[in-house]
Design a protein around this motif. Structure first.
Motif, PDB file in Angstrom:
ATOM      1  N   VAL A   1       0.905  -1.002   0.315  1.00 19.44           N
ATOM      2  CA  VAL A   1       0.125  -0.244  -0.090  1.00 19.44           C
ATOM      3  C   VAL A   1       0.714   1.237  -0.233  1.00 19.44           C
ATOM      4  CG1 VAL A   1      -1.782   1.109   1.314  1.00 19.44           C
ATOM      5  CG2 VAL A   1      -2.070  -1.273   1.050  1.00 19.44           C
TER       6      VAL A   1
ATOM      7  N   ARG B   1       1.066   4.194  -2.903  1.00 15.91           N
ATOM      8  CA  ARG B   1       0.177   5.196  -2.685  1.00 15.91           C
ATOM      9  C   ARG B   1       1.621   6.802  -3.384  1.00 15.91           C
ATOM     10  NH1 ARG B   1      -0.668   7.830   3.736  1.00 15.91           N
ATOM     11  NH2 ARG B   1      -0.378   9.521   1.510  1.00 15.91           N
TER      12      ARG B   1
ATOM     13  N   ARG C   1       1.635   6.418  -6.537  1.00 14.67           N
ATOM     14  CA  ARG C   1       0.399   7.407  -7.453  1.00 14.67           C
ATOM     15  C   ARG C   1       0.679   9.213  -6.426  1.00 14.67           C
ATOM     16  NH1 ARG C   1      -3.357   4.738  -4.523  1.00 14.67           N
ATOM     17  NH2 ARG C   1      -3.857   5.985  -2.474  1.00 14.67           N
TER      18      ARG C   1
ATOM     19  N   LEU D   1       1.687  11.664 -10.020  1.00 16.60           N
ATOM     20  CA  LEU D   1       0.843  13.564 -10.231  1.00 16.60           C
ATOM     21  C   LEU D   1       2.142  14.657 -10.250  1.00 16.60           C
ATOM     22  CD1 LEU D   1      -1.954  13.464  -9.889  1.00 16.60           C
ATOM     23  CD2 LEU D   1      -1.828  14.176  -7.614  1.00 16.60           C
TER      24      LEU D   1
ATOM     25  N   TRP E   1     -23.466  12.124 -29.962  1.00 14.79           N
ATOM     26  CA  TRP E   1     -23.168  13.021 -28.675  1.00 14.79           C
ATOM     27  C   TRP E   1     -22.570  13.938 -30.048  1.00 14.79           C
ATOM     28  CZ3 TRP E   1     -21.981  12.447 -23.806  1.00 14.79           C
ATOM     29  CH2 TRP E   1     -21.819  11.448 -23.771  1.00 14.79           C
TER      30      TRP E   1
ATOM     31  N   VAL F   1     -23.054  -0.076 -24.666  1.00 16.69           N
ATOM     32  CA  VAL F   1     -23.359   1.682 -23.460  1.00 16.69           C
ATOM     33  C   VAL F   1     -22.672   3.017 -24.229  1.00 16.69           C
ATOM     34  CG1 VAL F   1     -22.471   1.329 -21.669  1.00 16.69           C
ATOM     35  CG2 VAL F   1     -23.021  -0.001 -21.811  1.00 16.69           C
TER      36      VAL F   1
ATOM     37  N   PRO G   1     -25.928  -0.202 -17.237  1.00 16.51           N
ATOM     38  CA  PRO G   1     -25.098   0.306 -16.284  1.00 16.51           C
ATOM     39  C   PRO G   1     -25.542   2.121 -15.594  1.00 16.51           C
ATOM     40  CG  PRO G   1     -23.585   0.438 -18.093  1.00 16.51           C
ATOM     41  CD  PRO G   1     -25.039  -0.091 -18.146  1.00 16.51           C
ATOM     42  N   LYS G   2     -25.139   2.545 -14.275  1.00 20.29           N
ATOM     43  CA  LYS G   2     -26.174   3.169 -13.825  1.00 20.29           C
ATOM     44  C   LYS G   2     -26.045   4.482 -14.294  1.00 20.29           C
ATOM     45  CE  LYS G   2     -24.881   4.705  -8.975  1.00 20.29           C
ATOM     46  NZ  LYS G   2     -24.007   4.164  -7.454  1.00 20.29           N
ATOM     47  N   SER G   3     -25.503   5.010 -15.118  1.00 26.29           N
ATOM     48  CA  SER G   3     -25.873   6.710 -15.450  1.00 26.29           C
ATOM     49  C   SER G   3     -26.295   7.016 -17.318  1.00 26.29           C
ATOM     50  CB  SER G   3     -24.085   6.843 -16.234  1.00 26.29           C
ATOM     51  OG  SER G   3     -23.786   5.409 -16.885  1.00 26.29           O
TER      52      SER G   3
ATOM     53  N   ALA H   1     -28.796   4.118  -4.246  1.00 21.54           N
ATOM     54  CA  ALA H   1     -29.075   5.512  -3.958  1.00 21.54           C
ATOM     55  C   ALA H   1     -29.223   6.129  -4.346  1.00 21.54           C
ATOM     56  CB  ALA H   1     -28.542   5.551  -2.587  1.00 21.54           C
ATOM     57  N   ASP H   2     -28.455   6.316  -5.033  1.00 21.86           N
ATOM     58  CA  ASP H   2     -28.727   7.832  -6.308  1.00 21.86           C
ATOM     59  C   ASP H   2     -29.797   7.578  -7.688  1.00 21.86           C
ATOM     60  OD1 ASP H   2     -26.748   6.310  -7.204  1.00 21.86           O
ATOM     61  OD2 ASP H   2     -25.780   7.795  -8.262  1.00 21.86           O
TER      62      ASP H   2
ATOM     63  N   SER I   1     -23.919  17.562 -17.228  1.00 26.34           N
ATOM     64  CA  SER I   1     -24.466  18.910 -17.523  1.00 26.34           C
ATOM     65  C   SER I   1     -22.927  19.352 -17.848  1.00 26.34           C
ATOM     66  CB  SER I   1     -24.045  19.699 -16.169  1.00 26.34           C
ATOM     67  OG  SER I   1     -23.296  19.615 -14.946  1.00 26.34           O
ATOM     68  N   ALA I   2     -22.019  18.412 -18.410  1.00 22.79           N
ATOM     69  CA  ALA I   2     -20.851  17.558 -19.065  1.00 22.79           C
ATOM     70  C   ALA I   2     -20.819  19.316 -19.956  1.00 22.79           C
ATOM     71  CB  ALA I   2     -20.426  16.800 -19.863  1.00 22.79           C
TER      72      ALA I   2
ATOM     73  N   GLU J   1     -21.794  22.383 -20.090  1.00 23.35           N
ATOM     74  CA  GLU J   1     -22.296  23.303 -19.743  1.00 23.35           C
ATOM     75  C   GLU J   1     -21.193  24.411 -19.597  1.00 23.35           C
ATOM     76  OE1 GLU J   1     -25.686  22.081 -16.909  1.00 23.35           O
ATOM     77  OE2 GLU J   1     -24.121  23.427 -16.157  1.00 23.35           O
TER      78      GLU J   1
END
Lengths: 558, 882
Positions: free
Chosen positions: A23, A27, A30, A34, A288, A322, A364-366, A407-408, A553-554, A556
């Motif tokens: 781990v 880390r 990662r 960055l 799109w 999808v 899928p959820k989206s 939930a969403d 709202s990608a 906007e």
């Protein structure tokens, strides 16, 4: 010289015993990644600045008295010769390792056509290994404007082709802006009219890459009138790879706000044909593009509907992939946020039937969320539309989602149901209740979203009012819905809402409780009064999502 | 009359009683006693220290109060934290010489005490005082007086004195002691170790003292006679009847193996015999040290061979004697035997360390040292044992095979793995022993780590044909008991990593959804807290996402709301116990880390870059809530994720700034958890690049905080170079608006530049830091210069030009900058010319930097330096010619 003793401890050995996923190391890696990105971006930013020629610094004005006199006056003037033998200008790198490169640069700038072509091909090959540092070297050599020049050499199509290729590759790197600003864009636009199909393809590709970068790059391309010649690329006899590139470039151009002078209609004429393509890549990019146009143009939704795209979009709801479904459903969600007449088009084209099927499958959820959003938008507009929702039998899958999904998604489904319940007629209400909507609606009362809770309450209010009518037919004189809520234990949830710091919710809850369950609650002496905190809470609920606003709202762009 | 005594007379405190109360079982009594001790120390340090040493020396006093007196004394002389440590040193040195002399006399006197704890405590305190005084050339008579004790007959004095010498060698650096005294110390210590020493306590103390004194013995180890003698005594001590002495003697051998590797050739045969005997027959604590000797030799040889093959040095200060290669035929069988001595359930016990574990670890190191040569020695053992009915044999065989996968060439291993792979996969599913399954999964992970990936030239071991089977087995194993599941995650981690460059050909892509689902399932297992399973699952998920291809972007996109929901749920939990809070923090850290990887992935791909931003609002909201939970690791992870998000969102990120700013400031103020501070400084840089001039409204606050950070001596120094770089980022983002910060930032930069211009230190670590500092300063200059370019306010920078040029010249003359500094420095030269133009032309052309330095950079082999130099040359030629 002996080294310091290392004294490896048992712990370090133990840590090295059968290591699994480390781990700390993950880390650190990662973070390192960055940091590397950061370093690259810092260098790139600095480099961009260094690329800009300094405008001559204005002479110190007398007001800048705080500048000490140590400043050497520019007395030497233009007469002083450069001190370094290398300092003839930017194009003479003579260092051994850069020799190949400097030779290439010399060839590029030579007047010999064969050398120019040869070096351009070399550059193109160099760039094909996609290493940024190579790109940097080439750009540092100030060769971009030269390649831009080559684009205009109509007598040498091969040189045009190779130069366009080089610029395409650079535009695909982090240095797109440099390509956008080196004067290549108008020439690339011009090349869209080239008699040579390969050159047209390459120019399309380059422009697509440029437009895919930041808004300012896209604007440069649009400002040079790329749209019309790009649309002219779409011909009957186009090969699929070329058509893919062109569709992709077109969708890149449509992203964000389109300038007013760009005509949407001709774009849509092409796109509404492209959405019938069998090629998935073309199909996805075309969808799109529709999505972007809904958002990026005033009256975008009307334009898209006017182009007759809706029936095919609805058909595509049944597409298996999808990657197609996502833009399709996002576009439809945009449309569903339009006015009643626009929503009517969706309804007429059978959107709801497709959604009913789609919601019952495992996507899928989206996608499910967008589907619920469309239903909820349709259910907001009128009783006819609520009837359409009922007729398409979307209610059952919605209720299923409300019981079983994440939930969403639940939240979106709850919106759809509560919108239907709050606007429905008494027959419609009866149907909704018969499908078992009361319990999930009550469950939605526990969500954090104040607007949603309020709409649910409105829905319940509407249902309970309908129950009053039903009560007259009953011997017992009991409101059946109020009774049901009481029996399924949902009354507690309503009572709990009295604790919520929201005045409008509080008032409505109180109204409902007093109207329908007076006996059950009147003996509760601890009812809190509406308090001062309500004001502070209202500001919070303003930020919460509005029911009719599409959530994706990608696109906007301000 | 002496001052210390006066002060003592005034103290009415009964030290003994207080010291006893300080160990009372009653909390209130204890607290009161501690308070009065603290007060005493603050009001009268000399009196305090003197009373404690008197207490320690006083044979009338109870053992408990004497022991604690010594302990407090020790703590008044040393501390872990550097700052506090030097403060305590200074205080001791400032004490009255008489008081110090009395205290030291009392301490030495205590070494003869009949009470063992008093002696032992005193010897530690003496070593602490020596650690302060000997480098200052004070207390020169100490070593002499200790050595005179050695000749006393009483064994307890002898023992305490040897112990003191050992501690002393630990506290004092070898340079501070004359060779003459070193010789005497070593003589005394080695004599004490000798078999002729009848008292085993004395012999043990001497052996332990030698361990610490080895660092002093460089000269003695260069002398054949002296070295032979020391080695003989050490080897004899490994045969002592006392187990503790044998263990201590082997510890000495281990220390010698790394300190004096190049002096061991003549002793290796004997040492092998001794260690083999210990490994096969001695108690475990001794046997473990015997194995450690060989591990340590491996470490040395791996380092040397690394240096041989390194392109920079291509040589090593110390030659390789290939001890391991020579010992191989005997060493490997000995290690293989140990593998059969596993303990039941050792994989479930985190602290377990036994012969089998140490032997396997050593075998792995041997494989890395000798490469291909180990394979024929290990494979018969593997083949013979892998199918035996006893789990110990199967596990040992698997562990042996897994251990030799790093080191030998792919050519050598690939054919073996092609045969073994199917067997392993089936064992992972079917073997009845968890221990075997654990080791099998780990071995598969090693196969994927070392023998899979696009960098290998051999034919791929994993093909599209067997990949599906591998995945099926791994995903199934992820449902096994936690320790096996954790290893299966690890194997999947490396499997995914090997496909990082595979592009759309990645055979994992069709199963991507299944993999993600399975990993998510693991994170939700009720027992995921055991064997670090949950952590492994999340890290594996991160790696799978990082190495995924564009085509599976939509699936990664679906992961966003899932992970966000998980994070959301951690924030909804009600009141938690400390333990639960810790677990929650750990989970939040993992989730933030996961989001960070996802953001980078989706933000970096064309097809997802924009659609992904639909989640930005919700994500930021979550991160902001996460900051409300105080935990350093979680802060770091959330900060890093926000940095990544800022890059993805670009200027649009500005809408979050109003809310985010307070946490940014909080991070910049976090001196204690300096990593949080460092990461936040980096994020400020990210924000500058994302927001550009939209960062302006926040710059006053940020700059104030950064300047405070720089002035603080509490803040860890490693944060300072990034702060300077950050100045550059800010200046580049806000351009001439940086004007108002110049009067603060420039003097800071100048003084830091002056300090760092001359490193004047042979200490590699310090030089490394100095170069980081230089780089930060130079990046600040570049950013500021470029930020002001083409602004009417460029002239404001003119006064600083001479100093910057001076700094560059000093760096060039210093000759100890690294390549990064060189690149940045020559860039700054160009920036000066570029921004200040003809105004700076004359001073630039007079500088050394513009001549020799620039020429050197232009001729550099490093392409980055050359690029910078090329550019600088062009900029200067423009400036000079106007």
């Amino acid at each position: 010289m002996p080294r310091a003793p290392r004294r490896p401890s048992e712990e370090t050995r133990l840590a090295a015993y059968k290591p699994g996923v480390d781990v700390a190391r993950s880390r650190r890696r990662r973070e390192d990644r960055l940091l590397a990105v950061r370093r690259r971006n810092r260098d790139a930013g600095l480099f961009k600045c260094r690329r800009d020629e300094p405008t001559p610094a204005p002479a110190a004005t007398p007001s800048q008295a705080d500048v000490p006199a140590t400043t050497s006056p520019p007395s030497s003037g233009p007469s002083s010769p450069p001190s370094s033998p290398h300092a003839e200008g930017p194009r003479t790198a003579t260092d051994p390792e850069l020799e190949g490169l400097s030779e290439m640069v010399e060839k590029i700038w030579s007047e010999d056509i064969t050398s120019q072509l040869e070096a351009t091909v070399q550059f193109r090959k160099l760039l094909s290994d996609e290493k940024n540092s190579t790109v940097i070297k080439i750009i540092r050599a100030d060769v971009l404007p030269r390649f831009a020049d080559f684009l205009s050499r109509h007598e040498l199509p091969q040189l045009q082709m190779e130069a366009a290729w080089v610029l395409t590759n650079i535009a695909a790197s982090d240095y797109t802006l440099l390509v956008a600003e080196c004067g290549a864009v108008p020439r690339l636009v011009e090349l869209l009219g080239s008699p040579n199909a390969n050159i047209r393809h390459q120019a399309t590709w380059a422009l697509g890459n440029i437009a895919a970068d930041m808004p300012s790059c896209r604007e440069t391309v649009l400002d040079h009138g790329a749209v019309t010649p790009l649309l002219a690329q779409f011909r009957e006899d186009m090969k699929v790879p070329v058509l893919r590139t062109a569709t992709w470039a077109l969708s890149n151009l449509c992203f964000g706000k389109l300038p007013a002078e760009v005509k949407v209609k001709p774009i849509l004429e092409i796109v509404s044909q492209l959405i019938h393509s069998v090629d998935e890549k073309i199909l996805a990019d075309a969808c799109w593009a529709l999505c972007y146009i809904c958002d990026g143009v005033s009256d975008g939704i009307q334009h898209v509907l006017g182009a007759g795209a809706c029936p095919q979009l609805v058909n595509l709801l049944m597409h298996g992939s999808v990657s197609i479904l996502l833009p399709v459903i996002t576009a439809l969600a945009r449309i569903s946020s339009g006015d009643d007449a626009q929503v009517q088009v969706l309804v007429e084209n059978g959107t709801l039937n497709c959604l009913a099927q789609l919601l019952a499958r495992n996507y899928p959820k989206s996608i499910k969320k967008q589907a619920c959003l469309i239903v909820s938008n349709i259910a907001t507009s009128s009783k006819d539309h609520i009837q359409a929702v009922i007729d398409a039998d979307v209610i059952s899958p919605l209720i299923f989602l409300l019981k079983s999904s994440e939930a969403d998604i639940k939240q979106e489904a709850a919106w759809a149901l509560s919108n239907a319940a709050s606007g429905g007629s008494s027959d419609q209400i009866q149907y909704l209740v018969s499908r078992g909507c009361l319990e999930p609606l009550c469950n939605a009362l526990t969500y954090q979203d104040a607007d949603l809770v309020y709409t649910c309450l409105e829905g319940l209010q509407n249902i309970l009012e309908a129950g009053e009518v039903g009560k007259q037919g009953q011997e017992s004189g009991v409101n059946p819905y109020a009774q049901f809520i009481l029996e399924c234990g949902c009354l507690d949830k309503l009572e709990d809402l009295q604790e919520v710091d929201d005045d409008t919710i509080y008032k409505l809850v109180m109204k409902l409780l007093e109207s329908y369950w007076e006996e059950e609650v009147s003996d509760d002496p601890d009812l809190p009064a509406s308090n001062d905190s309500a004001e502070t809470v209202e500001t919070v609920s303003e930020d919460a999502a509005q029911p009719t606003e599409p959530s994706a709202s990608a696109n906007e762009t301000e | 009359m002496n001052r210390g005594v006066v002060l003592l007379v005034n103290m009415s405190l009964d030290v003994t009683q207080v010291l006893l109360s300080a160990q009372s079982a009653d909390g209130a009594t204890r607290k009161l006693a501690e308070e009065s001790l603290k007060q005493f120390q603050e009001q009268n340090l000399p009196g305090f220290l003197f009373s404690l040493s008197s207490e320690l020396a006083n044979e009338e006093k109870p053992e408990e109060s004497r022991r604690l007196a010594g302990l407090i004394l020790k703590n008044a002389l040393d501390a872990k934290e550097q700052h506090r440590k030097s403060e305590l040193f200074q205080r001791w040195l400032a004490l009255d010489a008489n008081v110090k002399a009395q205290i030291k006399a009392l301490l030495l006197q205590t070494l003869s005490s009949p009470v063992a704890t008093a002696r032992s405590t005193s010897s530690q305190v003496i070593a602490k005082v020596a650690g302060i005084e000997i480098p200052q050339k004070q207390w020169p008579e100490l070593i002499g007086s200790l050595l005179s004790n050695i000749h006393q007959v009483q064994p307890n004095v002898k023992q305490a004195t040897l112990e003191t010498l050992g501690y002393l060698c630990e506290e004092v650096s070898p340079e501070a002691v004359d060779q003459d005294q070193v010789n005497k110390i070593l003589t005394a210590v080695v004599q004490g170790m000798n078999a002729s020493e009848g008292n085993s306590d004395v012999r043990l103390a001497a052996t332990r003292a030698l361990y610490n004194a080895l660092g002093f013995a460089q000269v003695n180890f260069s002398n054949d006679m002296e070295r032979d003698y020391i080695m003989r005594v050490v080897c004899e001590a490994t045969q002592s009847p006392e187990v503790k002495i044998r263990q201590a003697a082997f510890e000495c051998l281990v220390a010698i193996s790394s300190t004096y590797y190049d002096k061991l050739a003549t002793y290796m045969q004997d040492i092998f015999n001794i260690t083999a005997k210990a490994v096969r027959g001695d108690e475990e604590s001794v046997a473990l040290q015997a194995i450690e000797f060989w591990s340590s030799i491996c470490d040395e040889e791996i380092d040397i061979l690394d240096e041989y093959s390194s392109e920079f040095t291509a040589d090593s200060d110390v030659p390789c004697y290939y001890f391991i290669k020579q010992a191989l035929p005997a060493l490997v069988p000995m290690l293989l035997e140990t593998l059969l001595k596993q303990e039941e359930d050792q994989d479930l016990d985190e602290g377990a360390w036994n012969l089998a574990m140490a032997g396997g670890t050593c075998l792995g190191l041997v494989a890395r040292t000798v490469g291909d040569d180990i394979v024929p020695l290990v494979m018969p053992f593997v083949e013979e044992n892998i199918t035996k009915p006893d789990w110990r044999h199967r596990e040992a065989a698997t562990y042996a095979f897994g251990s030799i996968l790093e080191g030998p060439s792919a050519d050598k291993l690939a054919p073996l793995i092609n045969v073994a792979l199917n067997f392993m996969l089936s064992a992972l599913v079917n073997d009845p022993s968890n221990h075997v399954k654990d080791t099998t999964a780990w071995t598969l992970g090693r196969i994927f780590e070392f023998l899979h990936g696009s960098a290998l030239e051999t034919a791929p071991i994993i093909t599209s044909e067997n990949c599906q089977q591998i995945l099926t087995v791994l995903l199934q194993s992820m449902k096994d008991v936690p320790n096996v599941a954790e290893k299966a995650c690890g194997a999947l981690y490396f499997l995914a990593q090997g496909y990082v460059d595979a592009g759309s050909a990645s055979p994992l892509a069709p199963f991507f959804q299944d993999i993600v689902q399975s990993l998510l399932f693991v994170t939700h297992r009720e027992d995921a807290g055991e064997s670090r399973l949950r952590t492994a699952a999340y890290e594996t998920l991160n790696e799978v996402v990082r190495c995924s291809i564009e085509e599976t972007g939509p699936i990664v996109m679906q992961l966003v709301p899932v992970i966000m929901m998980e994070l959301h749920q951690t924030l909804e939990a009600g009141k938690l116990s400390t333990d639960e809070r810790e677990k929650r923090s750990e989970l939040q850290g993992l989730l933030c880390g996961c989001l960070q990887v996802i953001i980078q992935k989706l933000g970096g791909m064309e097809s997802t870059k924009y659609s992904f931003l639909q989640y930005a609002d919700q994500m930021m909201e979550l991160f902001l809530r996460v900051f409300a939970c105080r935990n350093a690791t979680v802060h770091e992870e959330a900060m890093l994720a926000i940095g990544a998000l800022a890059y993805a969102a670009g200027p649009n990120f500005s809408k979050y700034m109003a809310q985010f700013y307070q946490y940014l400031e909080m991070g910049l103020q976090n001196f204690e958890e300096y990593q949080v501070c460092a990461i936040t400084v980096g994020v400020v840089g990210d924000l500058c690049r994302a927001l550009e001039d939209k960062i302006l409204p926040f710059c006053d606050g940020i700059m104030t905080q950064l300047l405070k950070d720089l002035s603080s001596n509490q803040l860890h120094r490693s944060v300072k170079p990034p702060i300077f770089s950050c100045f550059g980022d800010i200046a580049l983002a806000i351009g001439e608006n940086f004007e108002k910060y110049l009067i603060y930032a420039m003097p800071m930069l100048q003084s830091a530049a002056d300090l760092s211009a001359h490193a004047a230190s042979a200490d590699d670590e310090l030089l490394d830091y100095t170069n980081q500092l230089r780089n930060g300063i130079l990046e600040a200059y570049s950013g500021i210069l470029q930020g002001f370019k083409s602004s009417p306010k460029t002239q404001l920078l003119m006064p600083y030009a001479p100093h910057i040029l001076h700094f560059l010249d000093a760096l060039y003359n210093g000759k100890d900058m690294d390549d990064t500094v060189m690149k940045t420095a020559i860039g700054v030269l160009g920036d000066l010319a570029d921004t200040l133009g003809v105004h700076a032309g004359p001073s630039i052309s007079q500088s050394i930097s513009s001549k020799k330095f620039l020429e050197e950079c232009l001729a550099s082999d490093d392409p980055l330096i050359k690029e910078s130099a090329d550019w600088a040359r062009i900029a200067i030629s423009r400036a000079v010619s106007g």
